[in-house]
Design a protein around this motif. Structure first.
Motif, PDB file in Angstrom:
ATOM      1  N   ILE A 131      43.517  42.803  44.594  1.00  0.00           N
ATOM      2  CA  ILE A 131      44.737  42.537  43.827  1.00  0.00           C
ATOM      3  C   ILE A 131      44.405  41.566  42.702  1.00  0.00           C
ATOM      4  O   ILE A 131      43.684  40.588  42.912  1.00  0.00           O
ATOM      5  N   LYS A 132      44.931  41.832  41.514  1.00  0.00           N
ATOM      6  CA  LYS A 132      44.740  40.901  40.409  1.00  0.00           C
ATOM      7  C   LYS A 132      45.817  39.832  40.501  1.00  0.00           C
ATOM      8  O   LYS A 132      46.992  40.077  40.256  1.00  0.00           O
ATOM      9  N   ALA A 133      45.417  38.627  40.880  1.00  0.00           N
ATOM     10  CA  ALA A 133      46.337  37.518  41.080  1.00  0.00           C
ATOM     11  C   ALA A 133      46.257  36.541  39.910  1.00  0.00           C
ATOM     12  O   ALA A 133      45.608  36.815  38.892  1.00  0.00           O
ATOM     13  N   LYS A 134      46.873  35.399  40.076  1.00  0.00           N
ATOM     14  CA  LYS A 134      46.953  34.401  39.008  1.00  0.00           C
ATOM     15  C   LYS A 134      45.572  33.966  38.530  1.00  0.00           C
ATOM     16  O   LYS A 134      45.348  33.761  37.336  1.00  0.00           O
ATOM     17  N   PHE A 135      44.658  33.815  39.474  1.00  0.00           N
ATOM     18  CA  PHE A 135      43.321  33.328  39.130  1.00  0.00           C
ATOM     19  C   PHE A 135      42.280  34.441  39.144  1.00  0.00           C
ATOM     20  O   PHE A 135      41.096  34.194  39.361  1.00  0.00           O
ATOM     21  N   GLY A 136      42.726  35.658  38.895  1.00  0.00           N
ATOM     22  CA  GLY A 136      41.788  36.767  38.785  1.00  0.00           C
ATOM     23  C   GLY A 136      41.821  37.714  39.984  1.00  0.00           C
ATOM     24  O   GLY A 136      42.675  37.614  40.867  1.00  0.00           O
ATOM     25  N   TRP A 137      40.880  38.635  40.009  1.00  0.00           N
ATOM     26  CA  TRP A 137      40.793  39.648  41.055  1.00  0.00           C
ATOM     27  C   TRP A 137      40.261  39.059  42.358  1.00  0.00           C
ATOM     28  O   TRP A 137      39.296  38.314  42.355  1.00  0.00           O
ATOM     29  N   LYS A 138      40.926  39.424  43.455  1.00  0.00           N
ATOM     30  CA  LYS A 138      40.463  38.995  44.777  1.00  0.00           C
ATOM     31  C   LYS A 138      40.802  40.078  45.796  1.00  0.00           C
ATOM     32  O   LYS A 138      41.792  40.790  45.658  1.00  0.00           O
ATOM     33  N   GLY A 139      39.968  40.166  46.827  1.00  0.00           N
ATOM     34  CA  GLY A 139      40.271  41.031  47.962  1.00  0.00           C
ATOM     35  C   GLY A 139      41.044  40.230  48.999  1.00  0.00           C
ATOM     36  O   GLY A 139      40.674  39.095  49.302  1.00  0.00           O
ATOM     37  N   TYR A 140      42.115  40.809  49.543  1.00  0.00           N
ATOM     38  CA  TYR A 140      42.985  40.053  50.436  1.00  0.00           C
ATOM     39  C   TYR A 140      43.154  40.726  51.801  1.00  0.00           C
ATOM     40  O   TYR A 140      43.093  41.962  51.924  1.00  0.00           O
ATOM     41  N   VAL A 141      43.386  39.882  52.805  1.00  0.00           N
ATOM     42  CA  VAL A 141      43.722  40.347  54.151  1.00  0.00           C
ATOM     43  C   VAL A 141      44.913  39.541  54.673  1.00  0.00           C
ATOM     44  O   VAL A 141      45.216  38.463  54.163  1.00  0.00           O
ATOM     45  N   LYS A 142      45.578  40.102  55.669  1.00  0.00           N
ATOM     46  CA  LYS A 142      46.633  39.381  56.391  1.00  0.00           C
ATOM     47  C   LYS A 142      46.385  39.547  57.882  1.00  0.00           C
ATOM     48  O   LYS A 142      45.894  40.587  58.333  1.00  0.00           O
ATOM     49  N   LEU A 143      46.738  38.517  58.636  1.00  0.00           N
ATOM     50  CA  LEU A 143      46.647  38.561  60.088  1.00  0.00           C
ATOM     51  C   LEU A 143      48.054  38.632  60.662  1.00  0.00           C
ATOM     52  O   LEU A 143      48.950  37.912  60.219  1.00  0.00           O
ATOM     53  N   PHE A 144      48.240  39.507  61.649  1.00  0.00           N
ATOM     54  CA  PHE A 144      49.547  39.702  62.276  1.00  0.00           C
ATOM     55  C   PHE A 144      49.502  39.245  63.733  1.00  0.00           C
ATOM     56  O   PHE A 144      48.544  39.558  64.452  1.00  0.00           O
ATOM     57  N   PHE A 145      50.539  38.532  64.138  1.00  0.00           N
ATOM     58  CA  PHE A 145      50.628  38.037  65.510  1.00  0.00           C
ATOM     59  C   PHE A 145      51.959  38.443  66.134  1.00  0.00           C
ATOM     60  O   PHE A 145      52.965  38.630  65.436  1.00  0.00           O
ATOM     61  N   GLU A 146      51.925  38.550  67.446  1.00  0.00           N
ATOM     62  CA  GLU A 146      53.138  38.828  68.201  1.00  0.00           C
ATOM     63  C   GLU A 146      53.360  37.687  69.178  1.00  0.00           C
ATOM     64  O   GLU A 146      52.419  37.226  69.842  1.00  0.00           O
ATOM     65  N   THR A 147      54.594  37.213  69.242  1.00  0.00           N
ATOM     66  CA  THR A 147      54.936  36.134  70.170  1.00  0.00           C
ATOM     67  C   THR A 147      56.279  36.434  70.807  1.00  0.00           C
ATOM     68  O   THR A 147      57.119  37.131  70.219  1.00  0.00           O
TER      69      THR A 147
ATOM     70  N   SER B 293      38.537  48.593  49.309  1.00  0.00           N
ATOM     71  CA  SER B 293      38.713  47.703  50.445  1.00  0.00           C
ATOM     72  C   SER B 293      38.472  46.255  50.027  1.00  0.00           C
ATOM     73  O   SER B 293      37.651  45.967  49.152  1.00  0.00           O
ATOM     74  N   ALA B 294      39.178  45.341  50.671  1.00  0.00           N
ATOM     75  CA  ALA B 294      38.979  43.914  50.412  1.00  0.00           C
ATOM     76  C   ALA B 294      37.563  43.481  50.760  1.00  0.00           C
ATOM     77  O   ALA B 294      37.104  42.435  50.325  1.00  0.00           O
ATOM     78  N   PHE B 295      36.853  44.308  51.529  1.00  0.00           N
ATOM     79  CA  PHE B 295      35.503  43.976  51.972  1.00  0.00           C
ATOM     80  C   PHE B 295      34.433  44.697  51.155  1.00  0.00           C
ATOM     81  O   PHE B 295      33.269  44.695  51.504  1.00  0.00           O
ATOM     82  N   SER B 296      34.872  45.301  50.053  1.00  0.00           N
ATOM     83  CA  SER B 296      33.937  45.930  49.132  1.00  0.00           C
ATOM     84  C   SER B 296      33.733  45.015  47.930  1.00  0.00           C
ATOM     85  O   SER B 296      34.318  43.930  47.850  1.00  0.00           O
ATOM     86  N   GLU B 297      32.937  45.453  46.978  1.00  0.00           N
ATOM     87  CA  GLU B 297      32.716  44.654  45.774  1.00  0.00           C
ATOM     88  C   GLU B 297      33.923  44.694  44.848  1.00  0.00           C
ATOM     89  O   GLU B 297      34.000  43.922  43.899  1.00  0.00           O
ATOM     90  N   GLY B 298      34.858  45.585  45.116  1.00  0.00           N
ATOM     91  CA  GLY B 298      36.069  45.640  44.317  1.00  0.00           C
ATOM     92  C   GLY B 298      35.992  46.632  43.177  1.00  0.00           C
ATOM     93  O   GLY B 298      34.968  47.299  42.974  1.00  0.00           O
ATOM     94  N   PRO B 299      37.063  46.737  42.400  1.00  0.00           N
ATOM     95  CA  PRO B 299      37.101  47.663  41.274  1.00  0.00           C
ATOM     96  C   PRO B 299      36.175  47.197  40.151  1.00  0.00           C
ATOM     97  O   PRO B 299      35.744  46.043  40.133  1.00  0.00           O
ATOM     98  N   PRO B 300      35.871  48.067  39.213  1.00  0.00           N
ATOM     99  CA  PRO B 300      34.996  47.685  38.095  1.00  0.00           C
ATOM    100  C   PRO B 300      35.483  46.443  37.362  1.00  0.00           C
ATOM    101  O   PRO B 300      34.679  45.615  36.921  1.00  0.00           O
ATOM    102  N   GLU B 301      36.805  46.293  37.226  1.00  0.00           N
ATOM    103  CA  GLU B 301      37.355  45.128  36.527  1.00  0.00           C
ATOM    104  C   GLU B 301      37.018  43.829  37.254  1.00  0.00           C
ATOM    105  O   GLU B 301      36.732  42.808  36.632  1.00  0.00           O
ATOM    106  N   ALA B 302      37.050  43.871  38.589  1.00  0.00           N
ATOM    107  CA  ALA B 302      36.732  42.677  39.379  1.00  0.00           C
ATOM    108  C   ALA B 302      35.249  42.333  39.266  1.00  0.00           C
ATOM    109  O   ALA B 302      34.871  41.166  39.160  1.00  0.00           O
ATOM    110  N   ILE B 303      34.397  43.366  39.292  1.00  0.00           N
ATOM    111  CA  ILE B 303      32.963  43.143  39.166  1.00  0.00           C
ATOM    112  C   ILE B 303      32.635  42.546  37.805  1.00  0.00           C
ATOM    113  O   ILE B 303      31.854  41.589  37.687  1.00  0.00           O
ATOM    114  N   ALA B 304      33.257  43.094  36.754  1.00  0.00           N
ATOM    115  CA  ALA B 304      33.024  42.584  35.399  1.00  0.00           C
ATOM    116  C   ALA B 304      33.510  41.149  35.264  1.00  0.00           C
ATOM    117  O   ALA B 304      32.862  40.316  34.608  1.00  0.00           O
ATOM    118  N   GLU B 305      34.627  40.841  35.891  1.00  0.00           N
ATOM    119  CA  GLU B 305      35.173  39.483  35.837  1.00  0.00           C
ATOM    120  C   GLU B 305      34.224  38.493  36.498  1.00  0.00           C
ATOM    121  O   GLU B 305      33.977  37.401  35.968  1.00  0.00           O
TER     122      GLU B 305
END
Length: 216
Positions: free
Chosen positions: A51-67, A175-187
Motif C-alpha cells: 500500500i502506498k502510505a504517507k511515507f511511501g510504499w510498504k507491505g502490511y499485515v494485520k493480526l486477528f484475535f478472538e476473545t 504479497s506484503a512478503f514480496s519485494e513489492g510493485p515496481p513503484e515500491a522497488i524504484a522508491e
C-alpha cells in the motif's frame, strides 16, 4: 540483527477473518470488544499486500484475535503493521509486538512465517476508538494495542471464516512478503541512492578538513 524480509508465502499468509452473520456471512459485526486486558487466541494473519502510505510504499499485515467476554466472542485486530522484522538499535513495531508476545527467539531465524502465530494464545490489551463515516455517523471500534504472552489456553470459537476459503477471495497483487510493485522497488532504490550520496558528501567534507593546511 539487520533489516530482513520474510520470504513470500502466498498460500500461508493471505488470510483474514470475518464473523458469520445471519444477514451476510461476509460482513463483520460492528460490536467493539470492551476495552480491557483479555486472554485471547490468534485466529488469523492477513496479508494486506503493498500500500502506498504517507511515507511511501510498504507491505502490511494485520493480526486477528478472538476473545470471550461475558460468554460472548469478539474478533479484534491490530492496526496494520509494516511487514518488516528488523532488530538492532532500531526495532520495527512488528518486531517489538512479536517479542512482547512470543519472545525474541524468532529473531534468530533467517525468516519467520507469521502463519505460525495462528492458534497461539496471548494476553491482549484492547483499546477503543471511533471515526465518523461518510454518512456522518460515529462508528466505534476496538483494536489490539499491546500483545503479551498468554496466561491461559483459549480455544477459538470456530465461527470465523478465513478469507481464502471464500469464493470471492482475491489475493493482493503483490504479497506484503514480496519485494513489492515496481513503484515500491524504484522508491527504495532512489532512497538508497540518496542516502549513499549524502554519506559520500559527508566523507568528502571530512577528508578535505583533514588535509587542509592549518593557517598558523
Amino acid at each position: 540483527m539487520d533489516r530482513t524480509y520474510a520470504e513470500q508465502k502466498s498460500t500461508k499468509m493471505k488470510l483474514a477473518v470475518n464473523i458469520k452473520s445471519n444477514n451476510n456471512e461476509n460482513n463483520e459485526k460492528r460490536v467493539p470488544c470492551p476495552a480491557d486486558i483479555h486472554q485471547a487466541v490468534c485466529v488469523d494473519v492477513q496479508d494486506m499486500g503493498w500500500i502506498k502510505a504517507k511515507f511511501g510504499w510498504k507491505g502490511y499485515v494485520k493480526l486477528f484475535f478472538e476473545t470471550e467476554v461475558d460468554d460472548k466472542y469478539y474478533l479484534v485486530k491490530t492496526y496494520r503493521q509494516n511487514a518488516v522484522i528488523s532488530g538492532g538499535s532500531k526495532k520495527s513495531n512488528l518486531y517489538k509486538m512479536l517479542a512482547g508476545w512470543i519472545g525474541e527467539g524468532f529473531a534468530k531465524k533467517k525468516d519467520f512465517d507469521l502463519s505460525q502465530l495462528v492458534g497461539k494464545c496471548a494476553t491482549i490489551i484492547v483499546e477503543q476508538a471511533s471515526f465518523t463515516n461518510d454518512g456522518g455517523e460515529a462508528i466505534e471500534y476496538a483494536y489490539v494495542d499491546t500483545i503479551k504472552a498468554g496466561k491461559i489456553d483459549v480455544e477459538p470459537s470456530g465461527e470465523w471464516t478465513p478469507l481464502t476459503e471464500r469464493d470471492d477471495y482475491e489475493a493482493p497483487e503483490f504479497s506484503a512478503f514480496s519485494e513489492g510493485p515496481p513503484e515500491a522497488i524504484a522508491e527504495r532504490e532512489a532512497k538508497r541512492e540518496a542516502g549513499k550520496a549524502k554519506r559520500d558528501a559527508v566523507k568528502a567534507i571530512s577528508a578535505k578538513e583533514e588535509t587542509d593546511e592549518v593557517p598558523f
